[in-house]
Design a protein around this motif. Structure first.
Motif, PDB file in Angstrom:
ATOM      1  N   HIS A  88      -0.413  -4.198   2.467  1.00  6.71           N
ATOM      2  CA  HIS A  88       0.699  -3.917   2.895  1.00  6.71           C
ATOM      3  C   HIS A  88       1.354  -4.588   4.005  1.00  6.71           C
ATOM      4  O   HIS A  88       2.510  -4.337   4.576  1.00  6.71           O
ATOM      5  N   LEU A  98      -1.477  10.898   2.128  1.00  6.35           N
ATOM      6  CA  LEU A  98      -0.608   9.624   1.940  1.00  6.35           C
ATOM      7  C   LEU A  98      -0.952   9.012   0.716  1.00  6.35           C
ATOM      8  O   LEU A  98      -0.122   8.537  -0.029  1.00  6.35           O
ATOM      9  N   SER A 111       4.662   3.818  -6.052  1.00 10.68           N
ATOM     10  CA  SER A 111       4.485   2.658  -4.912  1.00 10.68           C
ATOM     11  C   SER A 111       4.709   1.450  -5.785  1.00 10.68           C
ATOM     12  O   SER A 111       4.524   1.161  -6.877  1.00 10.68           O
ATOM     13  N   ILE A 119       3.966   3.129   5.397  1.00  2.50           N
ATOM     14  CA  ILE A 119       2.514   3.238   5.009  1.00  2.50           C
ATOM     15  C   ILE A 119       1.830   2.745   6.301  1.00  2.50           C
ATOM     16  O   ILE A 119       0.748   3.681   6.743  1.00  2.50           O
ATOM     17  N   ARG A 122       2.011   8.475  -2.251  1.00  2.00           N
ATOM     18  CA  ARG A 122       2.316   7.152  -2.761  1.00  2.00           C
ATOM     19  C   ARG A 122       1.941   6.652  -3.779  1.00  2.00           C
ATOM     20  O   ARG A 122       2.364   5.481  -4.490  1.00  2.00           O
ATOM     21  N   TYR A 151      -3.454   2.125  -4.280  1.00  2.00           N
ATOM     22  CA  TYR A 151      -3.821   3.574  -4.405  1.00  2.00           C
ATOM     23  C   TYR A 151      -4.828   3.735  -5.476  1.00  2.00           C
ATOM     24  O   TYR A 151      -4.475   4.770  -5.999  1.00  2.00           O
ATOM     25  N   GLU A 164       8.903   0.566   2.678  1.00  2.00           N
ATOM     26  CA  GLU A 164       7.573   1.226   2.124  1.00  2.00           C
ATOM     27  C   GLU A 164       6.392   0.823   2.968  1.00  2.00           C
ATOM     28  O   GLU A 164       5.570   1.468   3.276  1.00  2.00           O
TER      29      GLU A 164
END
Length: 555
Positions: A245, A182, A190, A127, A186, A196, A123
């Motif tokens: 991330h 995006l 996520s 991203i 997600r 997010y 993931e």
């Protein structure tokens, strides 16, 4: 018959594995809950780890898979270790609880942890790859539009600047839509907490300013400030998103080691506190005093005194050079006296005149011959003959030999005193040399491309290689008709050129190559320059400029 080394190594590994299995089984059987399913799973994990290590193969040429694909060569145990031990204390607790639950519930806990790790990493790679694609495309489009408006900005700056600002405003809208897509895809599934929580929304130019009419200075200034605001928002959004991330930091990866180190430091602190004066102990003061005395003794014995001794010996040699001359004169006086005694004795016994430069050895032979003859009647010749005279000459010869030997011994002792002082200073010299090497290594540990060392020079050359790689990928995408991907590749070219620009600027200015090198870097970023010409430029850069040459060719 000789057993091959490879087979012998395999036999040793088999024996080690066999005894390890027996030892583990013995430990499991001793425990009171040895028949529980949890311990059985732990035992199986241990045996699998040993067998996987024994079957490990040497690395070979990888398959032509995409470079961004997840590395499937990692074992399940390695992935589980990452999920439990390399994501921080909270992940350690949750991962351990999950592993125990799955083990007790008769499930494949290791497989589930491995799948969770794969999803966790995949993931984040997805991203970050999508972000890089969107940002590189945005950068390429801005750069190409500025290149397209370049001549118009010189000829008609008022009209072309407003058109450029409107175009850049539209590019910000496209970037907002790409990152917003995006964000929408997600947000629901996520695994990253709070990544997010808010979308990226840029400021936009008013519709009145986009009609192409003449802009005032105030409107142009507001549009430029709006672009700066959007760049600030983009930077803030990316800093949060990338931080959530990115790969775990070094502190997070090795938190167990740091924790053990902190515990050890705490234990040492408690131990030091027990021996300190705060609790009525004088141990630390005594240790410090002994260490200070030992340091002072070492300094005096191996640094100060040897250096002072060498200095004194050298200066004493020069100051007392006249004494050595006097000692040589004493020896010379004794030698002259012996020569006159030999000359007188030879003339008396031989009854002839000898020259002044007659050989002492020849005259000494005459003395010894007469001495042997006189010894035939020692008492008579001692009173009336030349026996007493010959004895005095031999005593004078012995005195000369002794003085000569003492002079040579004195010179040897003086030379050895300097040598002994130098040997005494050698430990301090080696310690100083070691400290200098450590300081030099610490100063040159800068491995970034902006540094001065050999590693930094290699990093700068690798930046040129990276520029060549992105240029070739850009041309490949163009040949395949993938214009969107080609824009992304061109953005990566610009990113690599920016890194190269900042890495070589200081070094190229120091060697006087900056003007030419800067122009070559600018030419590589021109959209209209053909790929073949760009590759020629990169080859020339690696071959000509001093800051990009290998270390051996620099000499």
């Amino acid at each position: 018959m000789e057993v091959p080394a490879e087979r012998e190594s395999m036999d040793v590994k088999t024996l080690i594995s066999l005894y390890s299995n027996k030892l583990w089984n013995r430990i499991v059987n001793i425990l009171p809950f040895s028949h529980s399913n949890f311990l059985g799973k732990i035992s199986n994990l241990y045996l699998q780890a040993i067998r996987s290590r024994s079957r490990r193969r040497r690395p070979s040429l990888p398959l032509p898979l995409p470079s961004h694909s997840f590395d499937t060569s990692e074992s399940n145990a390695r992935k589980a270790y990452f999920m439990i031990f390399e994501r921080g204390p909270r992940a350690f607790i949750t991962g351990t609880v999950q592993f125990i639950r799955e083990s007790v519930a008769q499930g494949s806990s290791l497989q589930l942890l491995s799948q969770s790790a794969s999803a966790h990493i995949s993931e984040r790679i997805t991203i970050l790859t999508s972000l890089r694609y969107s940002l590189a495309t945005f950068l390429a489009q801005v750069y190409m539009d500025i290149d397209k408006f370049g001549e118009e900005l010189v000829n008609d700056p008022e009209k072309s600047l407003s058109s450029l600002l409107v175009t850049i405003n539209g590019l910000f809208s496209k970037l907002e839509a790409a990152i917003g897509h995006l964000h929408a895809t997600r947000q629901s599934d996520s695994s990253v907490d709070g990544s997010y929580s808010f979308p990226l929304v840029f400021e936009k130019l008013p519709d009145v300013n986009q009609e192409g009419s003449q802009w005032t200075d105030c409107e142009i200034r507001d549009a430029i400030n709006l672009i700066y605001q959007n760049l600030y928002k983009l930077d803030s959004y990316l800093s949060i998103l990338v931080a959530k991330h990115r790969k775990p930091r070094k502190l997070t990866l090795y938190w167990t080691r740091y924790t053990c180190g902190a515990v050890g430091l705490s234990v040492c602190s408690v131990w030091l506190l027990r021996h300190s004066s705060l609790l009525g102990s004088n141990d630390i003061e005594n240790w410090v005093r002994e260490a200070r005395d030992s340091t002072i003794t070492f300094w005096n014995d191996h640094v100060e005194q040897p250096i002072l001794s060498i200095r004194d010996e050298l200066f004493e040699t020069f100051r007392k050079r006249h004494r050595s001359v006097m000692e040589l004169e004493d020896v010379q006086l004794t030698s002259n006296s012996l020569h006159r005694m030999l000359l007188t004795f030879s003339e008396q016994t031989q009854g002839q005149k000898f020259p002044e430069n007659a050989s002492d050895q020849q005259m000494l032979e005459i003395v010894m011959a007469r001495y042997e003859k006189e010894l035939m009647h020692p008492i008579q010749n001692l009173l009336k003959g030349e026996l007493a005279h010959a004895l005095l000459i031999q005593i004078q010869k012995l005195k000369l030999d002794i003085e000569t030997a003492m002079l040579e011994l004195n010179q040897i002792l003086r030379a050895n005193e300097i040598n002994f002082a130098i040997l005494a200073a050698l430990p301090a010299f080696f310690v100083s040399l070691l400290l200098i090497m450590l300081v030099r290594a610490w100063v040159k540990q800068d491995t970034r491309a902006e540094g001065r060392g050999r590693v930094a020079r290699i990093q700068r050359r690798l930046l040129v290689v990276e520029v060549e790689k992105w240029i070739m990928q850009y041309q490949t995408c163009m040949d395949q008709g993938k214009e969107k991907d080609a824009e992304c590749m061109f953005g990566m070219v610009l990113y690599s050129l920016d890194r190269l620009y900042r890495a070589v600027e200081r070094h190229a200015k120091a060697t006087g190559e900056w003007l030419c090198l800067r122009q070559d870097i600018v030419d590589l970023g021109k959209p209209g320059l053909k790929t073949a010409n760009k590759l020629i430029v990169t080859a020339r850069m690696e071959r000509v400029y001093d800051c990009l040459l290998p270390s051996l060719k620099r000499q």
